[in-house]
Design an enzyme around this catalytic site. Structure first.
Site, PDB file in Angstrom:
ATOM      1  N   LYS A 204       0.705  -1.428  -0.143  1.00  0.00           N
ATOM      2  CA  LYS A 204      -0.134  -0.140  -0.069  1.00  0.00           C
ATOM      3  C   LYS A 204       0.944   1.254  -0.052  1.00  0.00           C
ATOM      4  O   LYS A 204       0.869   2.036  -0.838  1.00  0.00           O
ATOM      5  CB  LYS A 204      -0.906   0.000   1.280  1.00  0.00           C
ATOM      6  CG  LYS A 204      -1.864   1.259   1.090  1.00  0.00           C
ATOM      7  CD  LYS A 204      -2.804   0.918   2.534  1.00  0.00           C
ATOM      8  CE  LYS A 204      -3.357   2.424   2.638  1.00  0.00           C
ATOM      9  NZ  LYS A 204      -4.367   2.364   3.787  1.00  0.00           N
ATOM     10  N   GLU A 210      10.641  -4.461   4.659  1.00  0.00           N
ATOM     11  CA  GLU A 210      10.783  -5.701   4.015  1.00  0.00           C
ATOM     12  C   GLU A 210      10.604  -6.043   2.649  1.00  0.00           C
ATOM     13  O   GLU A 210      11.155  -6.545   1.925  1.00  0.00           O
ATOM     14  CB  GLU A 210       9.709  -6.701   4.900  1.00  0.00           C
ATOM     15  CG  GLU A 210      10.082  -6.938   6.410  1.00  0.00           C
ATOM     16  CD  GLU A 210       9.428  -5.749   7.350  1.00  0.00           C
ATOM     17  OE1 GLU A 210       9.052  -4.645   6.684  1.00  0.00           O
ATOM     18  OE2 GLU A 210       9.097  -6.055   8.237  1.00  0.00           O
ATOM     19  N   GLY A 264      -4.872  -1.796   5.158  1.00  0.00           N
ATOM     20  CA  GLY A 264      -4.009  -2.929   4.676  1.00  0.00           C
ATOM     21  C   GLY A 264      -4.561  -4.044   4.789  1.00  0.00           C
ATOM     22  O   GLY A 264      -4.793  -5.106   3.774  1.00  0.00           O
ATOM     23  N   GLU A 350      -4.821  -6.491  14.717  1.00  0.00           N
ATOM     24  CA  GLU A 350      -4.270  -5.157  14.491  1.00  0.00           C
ATOM     25  C   GLU A 350      -5.267  -4.075  14.554  1.00  0.00           C
ATOM     26  O   GLU A 350      -5.162  -2.849  14.518  1.00  0.00           O
ATOM     27  CB  GLU A 350      -3.612  -5.200  12.894  1.00  0.00           C
ATOM     28  CG  GLU A 350      -2.461  -4.221  12.605  1.00  0.00           C
ATOM     29  CD  GLU A 350      -1.838  -4.243  11.451  1.00  0.00           C
ATOM     30  OE1 GLU A 350      -0.618  -4.550  11.632  1.00  0.00           O
ATOM     31  OE2 GLU A 350      -2.640  -4.447  10.478  1.00  0.00           O
ATOM     32  N   HIS A 381      -4.523 -33.173  17.922  1.00  0.00           N
ATOM     33  CA  HIS A 381      -3.355 -33.871  18.254  1.00  0.00           C
ATOM     34  C   HIS A 381      -2.113 -33.052  18.743  1.00  0.00           C
ATOM     35  O   HIS A 381      -0.924 -33.671  18.820  1.00  0.00           O
ATOM     36  CB  HIS A 381      -2.953 -34.976  17.240  1.00  0.00           C
ATOM     37  CG  HIS A 381      -3.900 -35.787  16.552  1.00  0.00           C
ATOM     38  ND1 HIS A 381      -4.205 -37.088  17.290  1.00  0.00           N
ATOM     39  CD2 HIS A 381      -4.976 -35.775  15.650  1.00  0.00           C
ATOM     40  CE1 HIS A 381      -5.282 -37.625  16.683  1.00  0.00           C
ATOM     41  NE2 HIS A 381      -5.826 -36.707  15.959  1.00  0.00           N
ATOM     42  N   LYS A 504       9.057  -0.540  14.053  1.00  0.00           N
ATOM     43  CA  LYS A 504       9.740  -0.291  12.816  1.00  0.00           C
ATOM     44  C   LYS A 504      11.110   0.857  12.800  1.00  0.00           C
ATOM     45  O   LYS A 504      12.057   0.674  12.314  1.00  0.00           O
ATOM     46  CB  LYS A 504       8.777   0.355  11.838  1.00  0.00           C
ATOM     47  CG  LYS A 504       7.847  -0.769  10.958  1.00  0.00           C
ATOM     48  CD  LYS A 504       6.932  -0.023  10.382  1.00  0.00           C
ATOM     49  CE  LYS A 504       5.734  -0.613   9.801  1.00  0.00           C
ATOM     50  NZ  LYS A 504       4.730  -0.053   9.033  1.00  0.00           N
TER      51      LYS A 504
HETATM   52  O1  F6P Z   1       3.231  -3.159   9.748  1.00  0.00           O
HETATM   53  C1  F6P Z   1       2.013  -2.932   9.750  1.00  0.00           C
HETATM   54  C2  F6P Z   1       1.422  -2.661   8.153  1.00  0.00           C
HETATM   55  O2  F6P Z   1       1.470  -1.441   8.074  1.00  0.00           O
HETATM   56  C3  F6P Z   1       0.025  -3.409   8.111  1.00  0.00           C
HETATM   57  O3  F6P Z   1      -1.086  -2.621   8.459  1.00  0.00           O
HETATM   58  C4  F6P Z   1       0.052  -3.633   6.425  1.00  0.00           C
HETATM   59  O4  F6P Z   1      -0.888  -4.467   6.056  1.00  0.00           O
HETATM   60  C5  F6P Z   1       1.630  -3.880   6.278  1.00  0.00           C
HETATM   61  O5  F6P Z   1       2.330  -3.334   7.311  1.00  0.00           O
HETATM   62  C6  F6P Z   1       1.917  -3.892   4.875  1.00  0.00           C
HETATM   63  O6  F6P Z   1       1.992  -2.443   4.672  1.00  0.00           O
HETATM   64  P1  F6P Z   1       2.358  -2.007   3.156  1.00  0.00           P
HETATM   65  O7  F6P Z   1       1.154  -2.645   2.211  1.00  0.00           O
HETATM   66  O8  F6P Z   1       2.157  -0.566   2.952  1.00  0.00           O
HETATM   67  O9  F6P Z   1       3.605  -2.513   2.692  1.00  0.00           O
END
Ligand code: F6P
Length: 542
Positions: A204, A210, A264, A350, A381, A504
């Site tokens: 988004k 990452e 998100g 969240e 199990h 973060k």
């Molecule tokens: O760190 C949480 C978050 O902001 C979530 O709410 C979101 O789904 C995810 O990171 C990924 O964010 P993006 O789609 O902006 O990479």
């Protein structure tokens, strides 16, 4: 809703708890001959049974009163009309508009979002079909593998749905890379041919560390076999940040946008669903949207007492705030729903894992529970021991289909029998007398308590015919609305996620410290334990 009003309702509900504590669930079934019918709802596709909760008509009436006082109907209307209910970010919350189809204008900041949505959906469908048919190819290679790179809401929705809808997957193979752990990218791409692999960068914000790191790695991975001139065709972006996607070098014809009013964790209904669209095709994806739309209509139109997500929410409040249960297990007896608990974990935790109210004060009451789970029968199990005899009571949601997609239904009947047996066992338990009788003639008194099940452990069950795209869409939307209703009652903002920011920020502070040993830095910035662990990293990484 205001804490003072909540307090009044909770006091009255606690009296009902005291009354019900003296009544077992089996006693309730005996004294209420129509209980199974009265405490279940058939919406024509999903059957929701909530009769195995320690609740009766009197306590339910108080809970429904609470929902009325919390002005759920008004809040619901504001959300669907595009009101800026995400007040800490000044945003509308309109994932429901993504599945609403044609209809009267929904205006946000002077723009009719319905028009934007249908244009974006057409573009995404068109691209998905071109990938599926081979019309969009990578030079002379048709696309065999699609790798979605995203995390959180930009991963969990697609990953969960692609697994859930395997019988409908007829396009290229879909893979997912989410973790910044290089092992994820390595293991996922091992064996893939760069010539026939398309990367879908789903983010988004297009700033998530990452995802950006993995997207760069994808470029490097491709560049070993593909000439720089051709690499661009291997990338697609799904984002609201059109500047950043352009900067990454993705052609504007392959950028599928959405809007800040799509959270998100609510974004599977937007272009974030592209990998799912490619997997199952646009007709099946449309069915998925239709299922969610029918849940939205149910939520909007049904009276509170007949409203599945409202009842799910109220039962959750009853468990969390009146009985003090701090966890909630999601137990799909549908192996393809293996990622559903993780998906709901983000959706719920969240959204409602917060304790600051709308008026910026601290909530006096517990809010979102810990959500977790695994498919049955595997879980039986592993951790069900605790569900049956542990010192904590954990309410459960069971989900099961009457039919599987496989031709032979023998396994499905075993699966169903196990699902029904578990909720029955949790409810009925086994008394010391029953254990003693079972042990006849060699009764060992010391063993009796070990074999006793207290029972009265609450659960809901959803049963449906088969896990189709429509059913899945409906299920997800019901959970979304459950979470919304609970957020309104607790008076929190279910649509922001400030709680993920600090970690973060600290990670980006720590990362440079891992680059070079003995780099002089102010060791008072981090705590002694963290500094120690950084030092240990340097020792271990030699
Ligand atoms: O760190 C949480 C978050 O902001 C979530 O709410 C979101 O789904 C995810 O990171 C990924 O964010 P993006 O789609 O902006 O990479």
């Amino acid at each position: 809703m205001p804490q003072s009003a909540l307090s009044t309702h909770f006091q009255s509900l606690k009296k009902h708890r005291s009354r019900l504590e003296n009544l077992s669930l089996s006693a309730l079934f005996q004294s209420e001959p129509n209980r199974a019918d009265d405490l279940s709802i058939d919406d024509g596709v999903l059957f929701f049974d909530f009769s195995k909760n320690r609740i009766d008509q009197q306590s339910l009436a108080v809970l429904l009163n609470l929902a009325t006082d919390a002005k759920i109907e008004e809040a619901r209307g504001r959300m669907f009309r595009g009101g800026k209910i995400n007040f800490t970010e000044n945003r509308a919350v309109l994932h429901t508009a993504l599945r609403a189809g044609e209809g009267p204008a929904i205006i946000v900041d002077g723009i009719n979002v319905r028009d934007q949505i249908s244009k974006a959906k057409r573009q995404a469908f068109d691209f998905a079909e071109k990938v599926r048919s081979g019309e969009y190819s990578l030079g002379r290679h048709t696309i065999k593998d699609v790798v979605n790179i995203g995390i959180g809401g930009s991963d969990l929705g697609p990953v969960m749905c692609v697994a859930a809808l395997q019988p409908y997957c007829s396009g290229p193979n879909i893979h997912f890379v989410s973790n910044v752990d290089g092992a994820d990218f390595h293991d996922t791409t091992k064996g893939l041919d760069p010539h026939s692999t398309l990367f879908v960068i789903a983010s988004k914000t297009f700033t998530t560390a990452e995802t950006m790191a993995n997207a760069k790695l994808a470029k490097t991975w491709l560049s070993e076999k593909i000439s720089p001139r051709d690499i661009g065709r291997h990338f697609v972006a799904l984002s609201t940040n059109l500047e950043a996607t352009a900067e990454f070098g993705i052609d504007k014809n392959r950028i599928f946008g959405f809007w800040d009013w799509v959270g998100g964790r609510y974004s599977i209904w937007s272009s974030i669903g592209l990998s799912l669209m490619i997997a199952i095709g646009s007709d099946n994806y449309q069915q998925f949207l239709e299922g969610a739309k029918s849940a939205d209509e149910h939520f909007l139109k049904q009276r509170l007492e007949d409203n599945i997500p409202v009842l799910m929410a109220l039962i959750g409040i009853w468990h969390r705030n009146i009985w003090g249960f701090s966890a909630h297990a999601v137990l799909p007896y549908d192996n393809r729903l293996l990622h559903f608990p993780a998906y709901l974990q983000q959706l719920d935790m969240e959204s409602n894992g917060k304790h600051i109210c709308a008026d910026s004060t601290i909530s006096q009451y517990s809010t979102g529970p810990v959500i977790w789970g695994e498919p049955g029968t595997n879980g039986q199990h592993a951790f069900y021991q605790l569900l049956h005899q542990g010192s904590d009571i954990i309410p459960c949601d069971f989900l099961v289909g009457a039919l599987s997609h496989e031709i032979d239904q023998t396994h499905q009947k075993m699966l169903l029998a196990n699902c029904l047996a578990q909720s029955e066992a949790m409810m009925l338990g086994r008394s010391p007398q029953q254990v003693t009788e079972m042990m006849q003639p060699n009764i060992d008194a010391r063993l009796v308590p070990h074999k006793v099940f207290e029972g009265n452990r609450p659960s809901n069950t959803f049963i449906y015919q088969k896990l189709t795209p429509y059913v899945l869409g409906k299920l997800i939307a019901y959970y979304e609305h459950k979470i919304f209703v609970q957020g309104v009652i607790w008076g929190i903002n279910s649509f922001d996620q400030w709680g993920v920011e600090l970690g973060k920020q600290l990670a980006s502070d720590i990362q440079p410290l891992l680059e070079k040993e003995h780099v002089s830095y102010d060791s008072s910035i981090h705590d002694a334990s963290t500094n120690n662990l950084i030092a240990r990293f340097f020792q271990l990484s030699k």
